[in-house]
Design a protein around this motif. Structure first.
Motif, PDB file in Angstrom:
ATOM      1  N   ASP B  53      11.240 -34.639 -25.074  1.00 38.21           N
ATOM      2  CA  ASP B  53      10.508 -34.892 -23.842  1.00 38.21           C
ATOM      3  C   ASP B  53       9.010 -35.004 -24.123  1.00 38.21           C
ATOM      4  N   LEU B  54       8.550 -34.120 -24.992  1.00 38.89           N
ATOM      5  CA  LEU B  54       7.126 -34.140 -25.306  1.00 38.89           C
ATOM      6  C   LEU B  54       6.762 -35.469 -25.946  1.00 38.89           C
ATOM      7  N   ARG B  55       7.560 -35.861 -26.910  1.00 36.66           N
ATOM      8  CA  ARG B  55       7.230 -37.072 -27.641  1.00 36.66           C
ATOM      9  C   ARG B  55       7.319 -38.321 -26.761  1.00 36.66           C
ATOM     10  N   VAL B  56       8.400 -38.463 -26.033  1.00 33.57           N
ATOM     11  CA  VAL B  56       8.562 -39.706 -25.279  1.00 33.57           C
ATOM     12  C   VAL B  56       7.912 -39.619 -23.897  1.00 33.57           C
ATOM     13  N   ARG B  57       7.408 -38.465 -23.585  1.00 33.41           N
ATOM     14  CA  ARG B  57       6.659 -38.268 -22.345  1.00 33.41           C
ATOM     15  C   ARG B  57       7.475 -38.544 -21.096  1.00 33.41           C
ATOM     16  N   LYS B  58       8.732 -38.247 -21.167  1.00 40.39           N
ATOM     17  CA  LYS B  58       9.497 -38.159 -19.941  1.00 40.39           C
ATOM     18  C   LYS B  58      10.714 -37.279 -20.138  1.00 40.39           C
ATOM     19  N   THR B  59      11.229 -36.792 -19.031  1.00 41.96           N
ATOM     20  CA  THR B  59      12.264 -35.770 -19.136  1.00 41.96           C
ATOM     21  C   THR B  59      13.639 -36.278 -18.714  1.00 41.96           C
ATOM     22  N   ASN B  60      13.673 -37.458 -18.099  1.00 37.63           N
ATOM     23  CA  ASN B  60      14.932 -37.957 -17.562  1.00 37.63           C
ATOM     24  C   ASN B  60      15.612 -36.938 -16.650  1.00 37.63           C
ATOM     25  N   THR B  61      14.810 -36.207 -15.976  1.00 37.13           N
ATOM     26  CA  THR B  61      15.328 -35.201 -15.066  1.00 37.13           C
ATOM     27  C   THR B  61      14.612 -35.342 -13.733  1.00 37.13           C
ATOM     28  N   ILE B  62      15.382 -35.249 -12.666  1.00 36.55           N
ATOM     29  CA  ILE B  62      14.702 -35.240 -11.383  1.00 36.55           C
ATOM     30  C   ILE B  62      15.090 -33.966 -10.652  1.00 36.55           C
ATOM     31  N   GLY B  63      14.157 -33.463  -9.880  1.00 39.81           N
ATOM     32  CA  GLY B  63      14.376 -32.190  -9.211  1.00 39.81           C
ATOM     33  C   GLY B  63      14.628 -32.374  -7.731  1.00 39.81           C
ATOM     34  N   VAL B  64      15.540 -31.590  -7.211  1.00 34.37           N
ATOM     35  CA  VAL B  64      15.744 -31.556  -5.772  1.00 34.37           C
ATOM     36  C   VAL B  64      15.249 -30.205  -5.302  1.00 34.37           C
ATOM     37  N   LEU B  65      14.187 -30.203  -4.530  1.00 34.48           N
ATOM     38  CA  LEU B  65      13.563 -28.952  -4.131  1.00 34.48           C
ATOM     39  C   LEU B  65      13.942 -28.614  -2.702  1.00 34.48           C
ATOM     40  N   LEU B  66      14.657 -27.530  -2.553  1.00 31.53           N
ATOM     41  CA  LEU B  66      15.163 -27.159  -1.242  1.00 31.53           C
ATOM     42  C   LEU B  66      14.635 -25.800  -0.847  1.00 31.53           C
ATOM     43  N   HIS B  67      14.647 -25.590   0.448  1.00 36.80           N
ATOM     44  CA  HIS B  67      14.146 -24.309   0.935  1.00 36.80           C
ATOM     45  C   HIS B  67      15.047 -23.189   0.444  1.00 36.80           C
ATOM     46  N   ASN B  68      16.313 -23.371   0.694  1.00 31.23           N
ATOM     47  CA  ASN B  68      17.285 -22.533  -0.002  1.00 31.23           C
ATOM     48  C   ASN B  68      18.486 -23.427  -0.221  1.00 31.23           C
ATOM     49  N   ASP B 115      10.695 -35.875 -13.853  1.00 29.73           N
ATOM     50  CA  ASP B 115      10.130 -37.215 -13.726  1.00 29.73           C
ATOM     51  C   ASP B 115       9.967 -37.635 -12.278  1.00 29.73           C
ATOM     52  N   GLY B 116      10.620 -36.894 -11.394  1.00 28.10           N
ATOM     53  CA  GLY B 116      10.529 -37.240  -9.985  1.00 28.10           C
ATOM     54  C   GLY B 116      11.081 -36.108  -9.156  1.00 28.10           C
ATOM     55  N   ALA B 117      10.731 -36.079  -7.876  1.00 26.12           N
ATOM     56  CA  ALA B 117      11.190 -34.968  -7.044  1.00 26.12           C
ATOM     57  C   ALA B 117      11.642 -35.455  -5.681  1.00 26.12           C
ATOM     58  N   ILE B 118      12.662 -34.779  -5.173  1.00 26.64           N
ATOM     59  CA  ILE B 118      13.118 -35.002  -3.812  1.00 26.64           C
ATOM     60  C   ILE B 118      12.916 -33.686  -3.081  1.00 26.64           C
ATOM     61  N   VAL B 119      12.148 -33.711  -2.037  1.00 27.06           N
ATOM     62  CA  VAL B 119      11.722 -32.457  -1.416  1.00 27.06           C
ATOM     63  C   VAL B 119      12.277 -32.310  -0.003  1.00 27.06           C
ATOM     64  N   LEU B 120      12.917 -31.178   0.230  1.00 29.95           N
ATOM     65  CA  LEU B 120      13.372 -30.839   1.579  1.00 29.95           C
ATOM     66  C   LEU B 120      13.091 -29.372   1.762  1.00 29.95           C
TER      67      LEU B 120
END
Lengths: 340, 340
Positions: B53-68, B115-120
């Motif tokens: 991830d450090l080398r290619v500068r991306k994580t290929n991971t996206i996060g879903v951020l929820l309240h609970n 690399d990206g986030a979805i927020v609720l």
DNA sequence: CCCTCCAATCGAACCGTTTCGATTCTCCCT
DNA sequence: AGGGAGAATCGAAACGGTTCGATTGGAGGG
């Protein structure tokens, strides 16, 4: 993105000093600390987590791997995990284990992206876990026993006392006066279902009931699966007093099948579940069940994980007590007569 | 852990060759490929994700951020996200936003771990999101509108049509012959609740009902909150036909309060919810509500995120349709008379 | 005035990959 | 035999932090 080097240049200090400002502020003089802080603000500098993880060789992240993230059932679990993890300064991430192999959450295990894992997902094979678990990645399993061929220094387990739960369920049904039972089991390879089954039969044996006469249908832990299982039982024309389903979902499905066949619950036949999911309280009639302390399970699992991370392991497996929750779906025939 | 260097040494090739074996196998001869593979197996080598991830500068991971992470509601959402992410070769991780600031999921945003986030999660402030969102970390919000002061090239939104939902709910209640309403709202700062409120009133206006006479109680989207809100309405002795609650949880709480006060639903007063959570179908009487397509929301959000990641943004905000689900809690008085 | 000591700061190595340009080797063509 | 193309492989420089031992400067003591 600005890097720590950009900050250093702007603040006219060395890279190491900038790093120090974050890690041990007292070690750097007030004036430079201020200068660095300004540079940080100005550049909107944010440290790169992956770089740090690489250097310090840990991520301070633990993963909770679930089959899917559905159900208030899991959410209680995660709440427990998060609470403890938070106190320890660890981040919790949850991942469902979606279809494609190698794509999903396994990457977390495989590529050293987490420092520890809590696993509740039968679709991850034990063999696989044995491969991944190691000193730098301890694992706590929640859905399988630690047998002699699934055993590692780095794997421990936390579970509710499924056997006791089955036993309590059996005794409760006996106490209510029921005598002719059926059991709706989970998948054949579910250890949890097996233990519940065993506890149930133990209660029946103790009451000298011949378990050989008891029909067992294996299903899949889903509502619809329970419904179909119940359908099978009904078609066979068994004479039944009470159904014990290995989880609430299937119990609820069974109740639906019964309703469709105009069999009254609990007047004609009682139904008992396992898990105490939220829905159990709301269905009609409300479902008697065995309560699993998922929040406690989560907390305990996280504590065990912490122990493993610090090298102070505290035993292999922890069994948490379950409790009987009596509701309307198992009201006794006698009690009903007494009332009417 | 074995590193790529260990593998290289054992296979007697250079580090870059080993790397090539993984990334472009056809570029390396069969014999060396085999040798490397053996070394990999023997050492149980697994690539270190953080280093990559450090080398290619991306994580290929996206996060879903929820309240609970509670509720089958969220699980549908995540299922939608995962399905799309999986096809794109991205890993989805979910994080609840626990207590301590800086500790929890914010670290994912802050430290370039995704690399990206979805927020609720209303508890993450818009201001904060504006700080984090950037080209290398686009954000899709699910719980707030894009107003003029909350707007960025890197933030987009997906939402169900809450206003329409409120409107449908209002019309349905009117169609059923109800005329004297109350509204149980969510928190005052909930944009969703506000829109549902607006749609509801629009329907009433259209029927020339004076909304000034309609009591509104603000609560907190929880079952217990709904119960207390209903208690307040009952104590005030309002004459009411029908209650519209801004979500199902509160509607169910309201039904409980009504039951405790021996007010029959829907005979004395109808109740309508919003969301179509799983429970809605099971409560007694079953709850009429507005269905939100959470699975679709998840899929759409992920697709938007993908667009942003590829630099092919396709507009700011996407509104998904909702549908009316009529169940027993809003049965018409006329219909009832007709039956009896 | 010189020496010592400590606080403040710095330089450089390192973490484990990927990637690009360079190098070597093989083989074929004229 | 000489030259060139192309395949296979290699070396080294990043990526962005942390950390440890070294260096500097100034204060304080004798």
């Amino acid at each position: 993105m600005a890097t720590i080097r950009d900050v250093a240049r702007l603040a006219d200090v060395s890279v190491s000093t900038v790093s120090l400002v974050f890690s041990q502020p007292h070690r750097v003089s007030e004036s430079t600390r201020l200068r660095v802080q300004q540079a940080v603000d100005h550049l909107e500098y944010r440290p790169n987590g992956t770089a740090r993880d690489l250097r310090v060789r840990k991520t301070n992240t633990i993963g909770v791997l679930l089959h899917n993230l559905s159900g208030p059932f899991y959410s209680e679990l995660i709440r427990g995990v998060e609470e403890v993890a938070d106190m320890l300064g660890l981040t919790t991430i949850a991942a469902g284990c979606s279809s494609h192999q190698g794509q999903g959450s396994v990457r977390l295990l495989h590529e050293a992206r987490i420092d520890g894992a809590i696993v509740l997902d039968p679709s991850i094979e034990s063999k696989e876990l044995l491969r991944y678990a190691r000193e730098s990645l301890p694992v706590v399993v929640l859905d399988r026993p630690l047998t002699h061929d699934f055993h590692s220094e780095y794997i421990s387990a936390v579970a509710a006392d499924h056997e006791l739960g089955g036993y309590l369920a059996g005794n409760h049904l006996l106490d209510q006066g029921f005598r002719r039972f059926a059991f709706i089991a989970g998948p054949v390879d579910s250890g949890d279902s097996h233990l519940r089954h065993r506890g149930f039969f133990r209660a029946l044996h103790r009451a000298e009931i011949d378990t050989v006469t008891i029909p067992v249908v294996y299903s899949d832990f889903t509502e619809n699966g329970g419904k179909r299982a119940m359908g099978t039982l009904l078609e066979q024309g068994w004479k039944l007093d009470a159904i014990f389903a290995a989880n609430d979902e299937m119990a609820i499905g069974a109740m639906q099948a019964l309703e469709e066949h105009h069999v009254s619950v609990p007047n004609d036949v009682a139904v008992m579940g396992f898990d105490d999911i939220r829905l159990a309280r709301y269905v009609t009639p409300s479902l008697s069940t065995i309560h699993q302390p998922m929040y406690e399970v989560g907390k305990t699992a996280m504590k065990k994980l912490e122990g493993a991370l610090n090298g102070t392991s505290d035993g292999d497996v922890e069994i948490l007590p379950v409790t009987l929750v009596t509701r309307s779906s198992t009201l006794a025939p006698l009690a009903k007569e007494g009332i009417s």
